[in-house]
Design an enzyme around this catalytic site. Structure first.
Site, PDB file in Angstrom:
ATOM      1  N   PRO A  59       1.916  59.121  41.591  1.00 53.83           N
ATOM      2  CA  PRO A  59       2.249  58.216  41.282  1.00 53.83           C
ATOM      3  C   PRO A  59       3.559  57.911  41.948  1.00 53.83           C
ATOM      4  CG  PRO A  59       1.779  58.995  39.292  1.00 53.83           C
ATOM      5  CD  PRO A  59       1.760  60.070  40.115  1.00 53.83           C
TER       6      PRO A  59
ATOM      7  N   GLU B 116       2.100  67.163  34.058  1.00 54.18           N
ATOM      8  CA  GLU B 116       3.246  66.455  34.527  1.00 54.18           C
ATOM      9  C   GLU B 116       3.380  66.184  35.963  1.00 54.18           C
ATOM     10  OE1 GLU B 116       4.589  64.548  31.999  1.00 54.18           O
ATOM     11  OE2 GLU B 116       2.940  65.407  31.081  1.00 54.18           O
TER      12      GLU B 116
END
Ligand code: ADE
Length: 251
Positions: free
Chosen positions: A89, A116
């Site tokens: 992202p 993560e």
């Protein structure tokens, strides 16, 4: 000559599924693309085949470890000279023109993160470019890599038949696509625009261009701002907007 994808992923069966149907499958059958998956778990050296660790500084989630990822990249590079693309992202927003640029190469290495994210030093050492498919967080980069493979497959020569050429796609000329219709001529109480039945190819092309311009203006004005419109396009667009505001008044 086929376009080679090497995908580094903890879920090779998920990524492989992208070439099991549709256009990407056709691309594999025509030897236009090749897909090879590499699992970082196969490059671990400890008994438990650990691919992740707790983040320095604390906090929730796990981080993919650098050593197995760097060793996987090293192994892939024995088969490919391609750029390493990390899907995350934090990357640049992926666009049709970015994928068109990828299609000019002969191969790509796609690195998928899980948890993560990955140890930042992998990015520093081994990643050439970082790309995102949108402002939302997937549970991993696999779906993003599959999107790159899907979008690129349909850009390669001869994968799409002449009848479904990529040249007329949305975004290829910076605009959204025009509406499409097929038989029957009536669906519930809706017909189709008369011009599409006229057989007049110049008028049909003009109508399609006008629809593409009008929809782009209404739905994605940001795309239109990037374009330099010809006088003819400006006229088509202003006529479209006039008639759509008339329709609104009639409603
Ligand atoms: N991995 C997780 N979220 C992602 C996104 N939005 N784009 C690309 N890779 C991702």
């Amino acid at each position: 000559m086929s376009f080679r994808f090497d995908v580094i992923t903890l879920f090779p069966e998920l990524v492989d599924s992208v070439v099991k149907s549709g256009i990407p499958r056709r691309a594999v059958e025509q030897n236009a693309i090749e897909l090879h998956c590499w699992n970082p778990r196969d490059y671990t050296t400890d008994k438990h085949r650990t691919v992740d660790g707790r983040p320095y500084g604390g906090g929730p989630g796990m981080v993919m470890k650098a050593d197995c990822l760097l060793d996987t990249v090293k192994a892939v590079k024995q088969h490919s000279t391609a750029k390493v693309i990390y899907l995350s992202p934090q990357g640049k927003p992926l666009t049709q023109s970015a994928v068109q640029r990828f299609a000019q190469q002969e191969n790509l290495i796609l690195l998928c993160g899980r948890y993560e994210g990955i140890d930042e030093r992998v990015i520093d050492i081994a990643v050439d470019e970082e790309w995102s498919i949108g402002d939302y967080v997937l549970s991993g980069g696999e779906l993003a890599a599959m999107i790159v493979i899907d979008v690129l497959s349909r850009l390669l020569p001869n994968v799409l038949g002449h009848e479904d050429s990529a040249e007329q796609d949305s975004f290829t000329d910076g605009l959204l696509d025009c509406p499409h219709y097929t038989r029957p001529e009536r669906v519930e109480n809706l017909g189709i625009p008369d011009v599409l039945k006229s057989g007049n190819h110049a008028e049909i092309a003009k109508w399609r261009r006008q629809q593409a311009l009008g929809r782009t203006k209404q739905r994605r004005p940001d795309l239109l701002q990037k374009l330099e419109l010809s006088e003819e396009d400006k006229k088509l667009l202003s006529d479209y907007l006039k008639s759509s505001s008339n329709e609104e008044r009639e409603d």
